[in-house]
Design an enzyme around this catalytic site. Structure first.
Site, short mmCIF file in Angstrom:
data_model
loop_
_atom_site.label_atom_id
_atom_site.label_comp_id
_atom_site.label_asym_id
_atom_site.label_seq_id
_atom_site.Cartn_x
_atom_site.Cartn_y
_atom_site.Cartn_z
N ASN A 17 0.80 -1.22 0.00
CA ASN A 17 0.00 0.00 0.00
C ASN A 17 0.84 1.28 0.00
O ASN A 17 0.31 2.38 -0.16
CB ASN A 17 -0.95 0.03 1.20
CG ASN A 17 -0.21 -0.07 2.51
OD1 ASN A 17 0.26 -1.16 2.86
ND2 ASN A 17 -0.10 1.01 3.26
N GLY A 19 5.28 3.04 -0.25
CA GLY A 19 6.72 2.88 -0.32
C GLY A 19 7.18 1.94 -1.40
O GLY A 19 6.64 1.89 -2.52
N GLY A 21 6.96 -1.28 -1.61
CA GLY A 21 5.97 -2.28 -1.98
C GLY A 21 5.00 -1.77 -3.02
O GLY A 21 4.66 -2.48 -3.98
N TYR A 154 16.25 -4.28 14.49
CA TYR A 154 16.04 -4.20 13.05
C TYR A 154 17.14 -4.94 12.29
O TYR A 154 16.86 -5.72 11.37
CB TYR A 154 16.00 -2.73 12.62
CG TYR A 154 15.80 -2.54 11.13
CD1 TYR A 154 14.55 -2.71 10.54
CD2 TYR A 154 16.88 -2.19 10.31
CE1 TYR A 154 14.38 -2.55 9.17
CE2 TYR A 154 16.71 -2.02 8.94
CZ TYR A 154 15.46 -2.19 8.39
OH TYR A 154 15.29 -2.04 7.03
#
Length: 279
Positions: A17, A19, A21, A154
């Protein structure tokens, strides 16, 4: 880069939805693929204005992952494991996992293995050169005893992405499967994952970061270029932070086969998802 005609192909893109992607999904759809936007919030998925189909998938919930996979019917030519987070403070998924590990690795681990019977083409998992600073602590993967460190959590999840890709390819090869597993590092990209990451890093992203369409190029390269399995794609320039896609190296830790097997076994135990691929 040139994307071949994908008419008749089906591609699933997680976190599509926004960025990287969204850019990846739009490029695949433009090449003729039927794209499934697998997103946590279907309304945001529809608002992305990408041709294709929107389906709900919350990688922070194994129940959601199982529901998505259980509702799938038909072949999958491309699975793009793109969705990712960087939690500013310790957070947990619905199943009690530390959020970065739970979403970035464990959710995609479960999704990929549950969808494997349908996969016919390629799995691409979005990692990062941050993996070079990752050091998985198998005694405390979920940060239950250690003081939480955002960057370390991360980095560890991105290392897990590469170890997963390598072990997945090893098992696919052993099973005689034609499916290939690759990974991609988008480089330094101006996306909302960095919005609250600290002033110095945010400044670097604003000054040097590329847009999402350019960040998607290594992902697309890993997805459609003629590459061997377990390839790692990233940008060519500025220490692999910007530019056209090419194959890049990874850390010695990410190449540790024993570590990859251990992570796979632990991931099966934590998620309760047993891979259809033998060890």
């Amino acid at each position: 880069m040139t994307i071949p005609d994908l008419t008749g192909k089906t591609a699933i893109v997680t976190g599509a939805n926004g960025g990287i992607g969204q850019s990846t999904a739009r490029a695949l759809a433009s090449a003729g693929a039927h794209v499934v936007l697998a997103v946590r919030n279907p309304e945001k998925g529809k608002a992305a204005n990408v041709p294709g189909e929107v389906r709900e998938l919350d990688l922070a919930s194994l129940d959601s992952v199982r529901a998505f996979a259980g509702g799938w019917d038909g072949p999958i030519d491309l699975l793009i494991n793109n969705a990712g987070i960087s939690s500013p403070e310790l957070a947990r998924t619905a199943d009690g996992f530390e959020a970065d590990l739970g979403v970035n690795h464990l959710g995609h681990f479960a999704l990929t293995n549950l969808l494997l019977p349908h996969l016919t083409g390629r799995v691409v998992t979005v990692s990062s050169q941050a993996e070079r600073m990752g050091r998985l602590d198998f005694e405390d993967l979920n940060w239950e005893r250690r003081p939480f460190q955002r960057s370390r959590a991360y980095n560890d999840s991105k290392l897990a992405n590469l170890l997963f890709t390598a072990e997945l390819q090893r098992r696919l090869t052993a099973a005689g499967s034609a499916v290939r597993a690759n990974a991609a590092h988008p480089g330094l990209v101006k996306t909302n994952i960095y919005d609250d990451s600290g002033s110095v890093w945010s400044l670097a992203v604003r000054l040097l970061g590329q847009d999402s369409d350019h960040g998607a190029l290594p992902v697309l390269y890993a997805a459609v270029a003629d590459l061997p399995g377990n390839s790692f794609a990233g940008p060519k320039h500025l220490a692999h932070m910007r530019g056209a896609p090419q194959l890049i190296d990874r850390s010695a830790t990410a190449r540790d086969e024993a570590l990859g097997r251990r992570l796979w076994d632990v991931s099966e135990q934590l998620t309760g998802v047993r891979s259809p691929l033998a060890a």
